[in-house]
Scaffold this motif. Structure first.
Motif, PDB file in Angstrom:
ATOM      1  N   ALA A  91     -48.569 -11.822  14.051  1.00  0.00           N
ATOM      2  CA  ALA A  91     -49.811 -11.991  15.222  1.00  0.00           C
ATOM      3  C   ALA A  91     -50.501 -12.483  14.145  1.00  0.00           C
ATOM      4  O   ALA A  91     -50.696 -11.446  12.821  1.00  0.00           O
ATOM      5  N   TYR A  92     -51.385 -13.180  14.575  1.00  0.00           N
ATOM      6  CA  TYR A  92     -52.659 -13.459  13.660  1.00  0.00           C
ATOM      7  C   TYR A  92     -54.453 -13.851  14.760  1.00  0.00           C
ATOM      8  O   TYR A  92     -53.780 -14.173  15.453  1.00  0.00           O
ATOM      9  N   GLY A  93     -55.417 -13.594  14.147  1.00  0.00           N
ATOM     10  CA  GLY A  93     -55.948 -14.411  14.768  1.00  0.00           C
ATOM     11  C   GLY A  93     -57.808 -14.058  13.397  1.00  0.00           C
ATOM     12  O   GLY A  93     -57.215 -14.088  12.309  1.00  0.00           O
ATOM     13  N   GLY A 116     -58.911 -16.509   9.724  1.00  0.00           N
ATOM     14  CA  GLY A 116     -58.926 -14.724   9.902  1.00  0.00           C
ATOM     15  C   GLY A 116     -58.144 -14.184   9.070  1.00  0.00           C
ATOM     16  O   GLY A 116     -57.957 -14.647   7.868  1.00  0.00           O
ATOM     17  N   ALA A 117     -57.305 -13.232   9.736  1.00  0.00           N
ATOM     18  CA  ALA A 117     -56.072 -12.363   9.017  1.00  0.00           C
ATOM     19  C   ALA A 117     -54.514 -12.501  10.238  1.00  0.00           C
ATOM     20  O   ALA A 117     -54.972 -12.393  11.833  1.00  0.00           O
ATOM     21  N   GLY A 118     -54.244 -11.964   9.952  1.00  0.00           N
ATOM     22  CA  GLY A 118     -52.384 -11.054  10.107  1.00  0.00           C
ATOM     23  C   GLY A 118     -51.781 -10.189  10.087  1.00  0.00           C
ATOM     24  O   GLY A 118     -52.398 -10.120   8.503  1.00  0.00           O
ATOM     25  N   ARG A 119     -50.667 -10.229  10.708  1.00  0.00           N
ATOM     26  CA  ARG A 119     -49.734  -8.909  10.154  1.00  0.00           C
ATOM     27  C   ARG A 119     -48.424  -9.855  10.486  1.00  0.00           C
ATOM     28  O   ARG A 119     -48.124 -10.577  11.413  1.00  0.00           O
ATOM     29  N   ALA A 120     -47.587  -9.467   9.762  1.00  0.00           N
ATOM     30  CA  ALA A 120     -46.124 -10.694   9.724  1.00  0.00           C
ATOM     31  C   ALA A 120     -45.193  -9.247   9.416  1.00  0.00           C
ATOM     32  O   ALA A 120     -45.115  -8.754   8.526  1.00  0.00           O
ATOM     33  N   THR A 121     -44.001  -9.794  10.279  1.00  0.00           N
ATOM     34  CA  THR A 121     -42.232  -8.305   9.734  1.00  0.00           C
ATOM     35  C   THR A 121     -41.481  -9.532   9.861  1.00  0.00           C
ATOM     36  O   THR A 121     -40.981 -10.318  10.690  1.00  0.00           O
ATOM     37  N   LEU A 122     -40.707  -9.642   8.503  1.00  0.00           N
ATOM     38  CA  LEU A 122     -39.134 -10.466   8.156  1.00  0.00           C
ATOM     39  C   LEU A 122     -39.038  -9.444   8.072  1.00  0.00           C
ATOM     40  O   LEU A 122     -39.059  -9.068   6.617  1.00  0.00           O
ATOM     41  N   GLY A 123     -37.088 -10.466   7.563  1.00  0.00           N
ATOM     42  CA  GLY A 123     -35.975 -10.154   6.857  1.00  0.00           C
ATOM     43  C   GLY A 123     -35.725 -10.476   5.793  1.00  0.00           C
ATOM     44  O   GLY A 123     -35.328 -11.484   5.618  1.00  0.00           O
ATOM     45  N   PHE A 124     -34.922  -9.807   5.134  1.00  0.00           N
ATOM     46  CA  PHE A 124     -34.577 -10.165   3.285  1.00  0.00           C
ATOM     47  C   PHE A 124     -32.819  -9.102   3.427  1.00  0.00           C
ATOM     48  O   PHE A 124     -32.521  -8.190   3.837  1.00  0.00           O
ATOM     49  N   ARG A 174     -23.024  -7.090   1.609  1.00  0.00           N
ATOM     50  CA  ARG A 174     -24.952  -7.316   2.804  1.00  0.00           C
ATOM     51  C   ARG A 174     -24.755  -6.447   3.470  1.00  0.00           C
ATOM     52  O   ARG A 174     -24.633  -5.883   4.149  1.00  0.00           O
ATOM     53  N   ALA A 175     -27.345  -6.235   2.849  1.00  0.00           N
ATOM     54  CA  ALA A 175     -27.280  -5.531   3.884  1.00  0.00           C
ATOM     55  C   ALA A 175     -28.977  -6.600   4.293  1.00  0.00           C
ATOM     56  O   ALA A 175     -28.920  -7.182   4.197  1.00  0.00           O
ATOM     57  N   ARG A 176     -29.107  -5.721   5.196  1.00  0.00           N
ATOM     58  CA  ARG A 176     -30.620  -6.893   6.010  1.00  0.00           C
ATOM     59  C   ARG A 176     -31.901  -5.485   6.252  1.00  0.00           C
ATOM     60  O   ARG A 176     -31.011  -3.744   6.310  1.00  0.00           O
ATOM     61  N   VAL A 177     -32.596  -6.280   5.814  1.00  0.00           N
ATOM     62  CA  VAL A 177     -34.111  -4.935   4.887  1.00  0.00           C
ATOM     63  C   VAL A 177     -35.061  -5.805   5.817  1.00  0.00           C
ATOM     64  O   VAL A 177     -34.975  -6.955   6.254  1.00  0.00           O
ATOM     65  N   VAL A 178     -36.378  -5.032   6.484  1.00  0.00           N
ATOM     66  CA  VAL A 178     -37.496  -5.569   7.239  1.00  0.00           C
ATOM     67  C   VAL A 178     -38.682  -5.650   6.083  1.00  0.00           C
ATOM     68  O   VAL A 178     -38.533  -4.361   5.438  1.00  0.00           O
ATOM     69  N   GLY A 179     -39.199  -6.452   5.510  1.00  0.00           N
ATOM     70  CA  GLY A 179     -40.635  -6.245   5.139  1.00  0.00           C
ATOM     71  C   GLY A 179     -41.646  -6.601   5.963  1.00  0.00           C
ATOM     72  O   GLY A 179     -41.842  -7.460   6.549  1.00  0.00           O
ATOM     73  N   ARG A 180     -42.437  -6.523   5.537  1.00  0.00           N
ATOM     74  CA  ARG A 180     -43.586  -6.038   6.378  1.00  0.00           C
ATOM     75  C   ARG A 180     -45.447  -5.908   5.339  1.00  0.00           C
ATOM     76  O   ARG A 180     -45.359  -5.353   4.401  1.00  0.00           O
ATOM     77  N   ASP A 181     -45.751  -7.461   5.939  1.00  0.00           N
ATOM     78  CA  ASP A 181     -46.755  -7.994   5.096  1.00  0.00           C
ATOM     79  C   ASP A 181     -48.307  -7.901   5.928  1.00  0.00           C
ATOM     80  O   ASP A 181     -47.789  -9.092   7.273  1.00  0.00           O
ATOM     81  N   ASP A 182     -49.930  -7.874   5.389  1.00  0.00           N
ATOM     82  CA  ASP A 182     -50.402  -8.387   5.788  1.00  0.00           C
ATOM     83  C   ASP A 182     -51.192  -9.931   5.197  1.00  0.00           C
ATOM     84  O   ASP A 182     -50.763  -9.690   4.067  1.00  0.00           O
ATOM     85  N   PHE A 183     -51.334 -10.697   5.745  1.00  0.00           N
ATOM     86  CA  PHE A 183     -52.552 -12.081   4.848  1.00  0.00           C
ATOM     87  C   PHE A 183     -53.627 -12.936   5.744  1.00  0.00           C
ATOM     88  O   PHE A 183     -54.055 -11.829   6.469  1.00  0.00           O
ATOM     89  N   LEU A 184     -54.073 -13.388   4.520  1.00  0.00           N
ATOM     90  CA  LEU A 184     -55.049 -13.746   5.413  1.00  0.00           C
ATOM     91  C   LEU A 184     -54.656 -15.557   6.259  1.00  0.00           C
ATOM     92  O   LEU A 184     -53.694 -15.861   5.065  1.00  0.00           O
TER      93      LEU A 184
END
Length: 234
Positions: A91-93, A116-124, A174-184
């Motif tokens: 999501a961003y705006g 603008g800026a936003g936030r995302a969550t992706l898997g690793f 194998r394991a699936r983890v999620v990471g969340r990050d804020d960005f411009l």
């Protein structure tokens, strides 16, 4: 004396001739036309297809703002993934500044940019290496007397030679983890619009989303976009 008389006579004749032929009137100017400058508000539901982390993302959102002289747009926009999952969120705006040409028939060309800026969550995918059996003398990966969880293990003694079972091989899980990050984010878009009615138009375009300050996800959030919008206010 005679020459002076002739000069005065010629001057009088020229004056009479000019009096009999008045100068032509200046051409009349055409009617003065006043054209009103149109400043209005624009609102457009917007749908985008984009590439996020090598996956197809479907973004819904909207942009809107003030349209000055039917040319310059200043406003804002926001978008979010509609096909999100626990490990696939975006999501961003931000602020939108755009420009569009005058109409050619019913068609306009232009472009706009979002900053603008936003936030995302992706898997690793994490792949730790696990041994089939512990190494000789290795207790939980430590050496004799090592501190484990802040407590010295008194059971850790000198290595005792052992033999691993025949055929025991290291294996992986194998394991699936999620990471969340804020960005411009900065997203320029080139577009073409067509007027359907006096106040409604349809717009489509292509662009590219460039992100920064994403320490964890880095360039996995960058990608091309294609959009389709219905614009209210023309």
């Amino acid at each position: 004396m005679r020459k002076l008389f002739l000069f005065v006579a010629a001057l009088l004749v020229a004056s009479v001739a000019q009096a009999q032929n008045p100068p032509a009137a200046a051409p009349a100017n055409g009617p003065l036309v006043l054209e009103q400058i149109h400043d209005g508000w624009v609102l457009a539901p917007d749908f985008k297809v984009t590439n996020v982390d090598h996956r197809t993302g479907e973004l819904a959102g909207a942009y809107g703002g003030r349209l000055f002289d039917n040319t310059i747009l200043i406003g804002g926009a926001a978008y979010w993934l509609t096909n999100e999952s626990r490990d696939f969120q975006l999501a961003y705006g931000g602020v939108v500044v755009g420009w569009q040409s005058r109409e050619y028939g019913r068609i306009r060309f232009g472009g706009r940019g979002l900053a603008g800026a936003g936030r995302a969550t992706l898997g690793f995918d994490v792949t730790p290496l696990r041994a089939g059996v512990p190494e000789p003398g290795n207790i939980a990966g430590g050496r004799p007397g090592d501190i484990r969880f802040g407590v010295t293990d008194p059971r850790a003694q000198a290595p005792v030679p052992t033999r691993a079972p025949v055929g025991a091989q290291p294996h992986t899980t194998r394991a699936r983890v999620v990471g969340r990050d804020d960005f411009l984010v900065f997203e320029p878009t080139a577009m073409v619009s067509a007027r359907l009615t006096k106040a409604i138009g349809v717009s489509c375009g292509v662009g590219y989303r460039e992100t920064a300050q994403a320490d964890l996800l880095r360039d996995r959030l960058n990608g091309p976009t294609a959009n389709l919008a219905i614009q209210f206010g023309w």
